[in-house]
Design a protein around this motif. Sequence first.
Motif, PDB file in Angstrom:
ATOM      1  N   MET A  72     -10.995  -8.410  24.647  1.00 50.09           N
ATOM      2  CA  MET A  72      -9.861  -7.711  24.052  1.00 50.09           C
ATOM      3  C   MET A  72     -10.338  -6.387  23.462  1.00 50.09           C
ATOM      4  N   LEU A  73      -9.515  -5.355  23.605  1.00 45.61           N
ATOM      5  CA  LEU A  73      -9.781  -4.059  22.991  1.00 45.61           C
ATOM      6  C   LEU A  73      -8.618  -3.721  22.062  1.00 45.61           C
ATOM      7  N   ARG A  74      -8.939  -3.303  20.850  1.00 48.70           N
ATOM      8  CA  ARG A  74      -7.897  -2.988  19.879  1.00 48.70           C
ATOM      9  C   ARG A  74      -8.225  -1.682  19.155  1.00 48.70           C
ATOM     10  N   ASP A  75      -7.162  -0.960  18.775  1.00 46.28           N
ATOM     11  CA  ASP A  75      -7.295   0.259  18.000  1.00 46.28           C
ATOM     12  C   ASP A  75      -7.123  -0.128  16.533  1.00 46.28           C
ATOM     13  N   PHE A  76      -8.225  -0.532  15.887  1.00 51.14           N
ATOM     14  CA  PHE A  76      -8.166  -1.033  14.517  1.00 51.14           C
ATOM     15  C   PHE A  76      -7.935   0.130  13.544  1.00 51.14           C
ATOM     16  N   THR A  77      -6.861   0.028  12.766  1.00 49.97           N
ATOM     17  CA  THR A  77      -6.438   1.117  11.883  1.00 49.97           C
ATOM     18  C   THR A  77      -6.444   0.630  10.443  1.00 49.97           C
ATOM     19  N   TYR A  78      -7.219   1.297   9.602  1.00 43.50           N
ATOM     20  CA  TYR A  78      -7.336   0.883   8.204  1.00 43.50           C
ATOM     21  C   TYR A  78      -6.054   1.218   7.448  1.00 43.50           C
ATOM     22  N   VAL A  79      -5.617   0.318   6.608  1.00 41.07           N
ATOM     23  CA  VAL A  79      -4.265   0.387   6.043  1.00 41.07           C
ATOM     24  C   VAL A  79      -4.014   1.651   5.223  1.00 41.07           C
ATOM     25  N   THR A  80      -4.993   2.125   4.472  1.00 41.46           N
ATOM     26  CA  THR A  80      -4.745   3.335   3.685  1.00 41.46           C
ATOM     27  C   THR A  80      -4.651   4.565   4.577  1.00 41.46           C
ATOM     28  N   PRO A 119      18.092  13.828  16.295  1.00 38.85           N
ATOM     29  CA  PRO A 119      16.958  14.073  15.401  1.00 38.85           C
ATOM     30  C   PRO A 119      16.105  12.807  15.271  1.00 38.85           C
ATOM     31  N   TRP A 120      15.426  12.449  16.328  1.00 34.30           N
ATOM     32  CA  TRP A 120      14.694  11.170  16.450  1.00 34.30           C
ATOM     33  C   TRP A 120      13.375  11.426  17.161  1.00 34.30           C
ATOM     34  N   ARG A 121      12.323  10.836  16.636  1.00 30.88           N
ATOM     35  CA  ARG A 121      11.047  10.855  17.377  1.00 30.88           C
ATOM     36  C   ARG A 121      10.247   9.610  17.043  1.00 30.88           C
ATOM     37  N   ALA A 122       9.329   9.267  17.941  1.00 31.38           N
ATOM     38  CA  ALA A 122       8.379   8.171  17.724  1.00 31.38           C
ATOM     39  C   ALA A 122       6.985   8.773  17.581  1.00 31.38           C
ATOM     40  N   VAL A 123       6.196   8.218  16.663  1.00 31.00           N
ATOM     41  CA  VAL A 123       4.859   8.742  16.406  1.00 31.00           C
ATOM     42  C   VAL A 123       3.866   7.580  16.328  1.00 31.00           C
ATOM     43  N   ASN A 124       2.793   7.660  17.100  1.00 33.64           N
ATOM     44  CA  ASN A 124       1.697   6.698  16.986  1.00 33.64           C
ATOM     45  C   ASN A 124       0.942   6.932  15.682  1.00 33.64           C
ATOM     46  N   ILE A 125       0.609   5.842  14.987  1.00 33.35           N
ATOM     47  CA  ILE A 125      -0.357   5.936  13.887  1.00 33.35           C
ATOM     48  C   ILE A 125      -1.461   4.935  14.185  1.00 33.35           C
ATOM     49  N   GLY A 126      -2.580   5.449  14.628  1.00 32.26           N
ATOM     50  CA  GLY A 126      -3.728   4.611  14.979  1.00 32.26           C
ATOM     51  C   GLY A 126      -5.007   5.369  14.707  1.00 32.26           C
ATOM     52  N   HIS A 142       0.827  -1.214   0.000  1.00 30.35           N
ATOM     53  CA  HIS A 142       0.000   0.000   0.000  1.00 30.35           C
ATOM     54  C   HIS A 142       0.860   1.264   0.000  1.00 30.35           C
ATOM     55  N   LEU A 143       1.988   1.217   0.733  1.00 28.89           N
ATOM     56  CA  LEU A 143       2.865   2.386   0.743  1.00 28.89           C
ATOM     57  C   LEU A 143       3.500   2.596  -0.632  1.00 28.89           C
ATOM     58  N   CYS A 144       3.987   1.524  -1.237  1.00 28.51           N
ATOM     59  CA  CYS A 144       4.618   1.652  -2.553  1.00 28.51           C
ATOM     60  C   CYS A 144       3.624   2.181  -3.589  1.00 28.51           C
ATOM     61  N   LEU A 145       2.396   1.695  -3.549  1.00 29.79           N
ATOM     62  CA  LEU A 145       1.378   2.197  -4.474  1.00 29.79           C
ATOM     63  C   LEU A 145       1.163   3.695  -4.276  1.00 29.79           C
ATOM     64  N   ARG A 146       1.147   4.120  -3.022  1.00 33.07           N
ATOM     65  CA  ARG A 146       0.959   5.542  -2.724  1.00 33.07           C
ATOM     66  C   ARG A 146       2.146   6.371  -3.230  1.00 33.07           C
ATOM     67  N   LEU A 147       3.351   5.887  -3.003  1.00 31.07           N
ATOM     68  CA  LEU A 147       4.542   6.619  -3.433  1.00 31.07           C
ATOM     69  C   LEU A 147       4.623   6.705  -4.960  1.00 31.07           C
ATOM     70  N   LEU A 148       4.306   5.612  -5.623  1.00 28.15           N
ATOM     71  CA  LEU A 148       4.315   5.614  -7.084  1.00 28.15           C
ATOM     72  C   LEU A 148       3.276   6.598  -7.617  1.00 28.15           C
ATOM     73  N   ALA A 149       2.105   6.625  -6.986  1.00 31.23           N
ATOM     74  CA  ALA A 149       1.057   7.572  -7.399  1.00 31.23           C
ATOM     75  C   ALA A 149       1.499   9.014  -7.189  1.00 31.23           C
ATOM     76  N   VAL A 161      -1.037   4.404   5.820  1.00 34.21           N
ATOM     77  CA  VAL A 161      -0.099   4.796   4.769  1.00 34.21           C
ATOM     78  C   VAL A 161      -0.125   6.308   4.551  1.00 34.21           C
ATOM     79  N   ARG A 162      -1.296   6.904   4.651  1.00 30.07           N
ATOM     80  CA  ARG A 162      -1.357   8.363   4.527  1.00 30.07           C
ATOM     81  C   ARG A 162      -0.550   9.018   5.647  1.00 30.07           C
TER      82      ARG A 162
END
Length: 340
Positions: free
Chosen positions: A217-225, A258-265, A18-25, A228-229
């Motif tokens: 169980m509790l989960r933070d379900f994150t859609y792949v696109t 020059p380092w940081r961590a970022v949640n993507i959820g 999905h990331l490669c498709l986005r980058l190519l686009a 990738v965004r």
Amino acid sequence: MATKTALVTGAAGFIGLHLCLRLLADGFRVVGLDSHNDYYDPALKTAREALLLVDLNYTAIRGKVEEPGLLRQLCEQHRPDFIVHLAAQAGVRYSIENPRAYTEANLMGTFELLEAARAFPPKHLLMASTSSVYGANTQMPYRETDKVDSQMSYYAATKKANEAMAHSYAHLYGLPITMFRFFTVYGPWGRPDMAPYLFTKAIFDGTPIKVFNHGNMLRDFTYVTDLVRGIRLLMDVIPDHTMNDTRSKADSLSQVAPWRAVNIGNGVSVKLLDFIRALEQAAGRSAEMIYEDMQAGDVPATWADTTLLQDLTGYAPRTSVVDGTQAYVAWHQSFYHSSG
């Protein structure tokens, strides 16, 4: 304007595709490295890669990230402006059965990557971590500034080690590095060892679903696109620790690198049973469930605080579980021909 080049490791993987498709686009030239290993059916990776090979700006390389010198050779040859490191031995439960695979791919592979980036520095190196690094933390939602010292699986431990390794290289060599911590990612082309595939297959086959922790169980379900965004936007947000004085309270930017961590959820905690119900609705069939105890290495809940992602990019993932599961089930039926 010159075409930008991105090196993506794990390019034939679920997120890699999905990331490669986005980058190519977006007009990038993409060099994709993948080992096509047999952790799951390699035919799925071959099918994903076929979608990329139709683009003349895509170059496929077959090989393991831990192979000595391979990444350095690719960086010397292609001089990528950006490197996105997604390749890893994935899976919490498999890390109990085969920890050596995680040592080789996740630790040695990341070392090879960092050495390659040191020799041929990109503008920005971005590396996949995981929400699993939060381990036994019970304070939710998880924030990037929380301590992450209590990993519950060897997989999570290797990812925490990757973050520490990356920080040291960022400090020593001035490499700008962003770690992204993924939360339960799902969507079309997902891995067959992941819950959405296992649940959906069971629903169509009429076989029971094992529901761990008795459905609590509790989960933070994150859609792949959405994920990738977030990655694509973060590529243009290059960490600079000399700007520490202007950072927000939510920022995990290091004071010495020059380092940081970022949640993507998605920023929402969803009960596993509700996710299964959404899959049932999308499939038009009911699931038979067997309730079992928690599995070793699992955590009962995950939930991302996405304030930092929004502060840095102005973006917050918002695809609902209802919409995401409908898209996933439609793809599952078309790919696996299991609509009968």
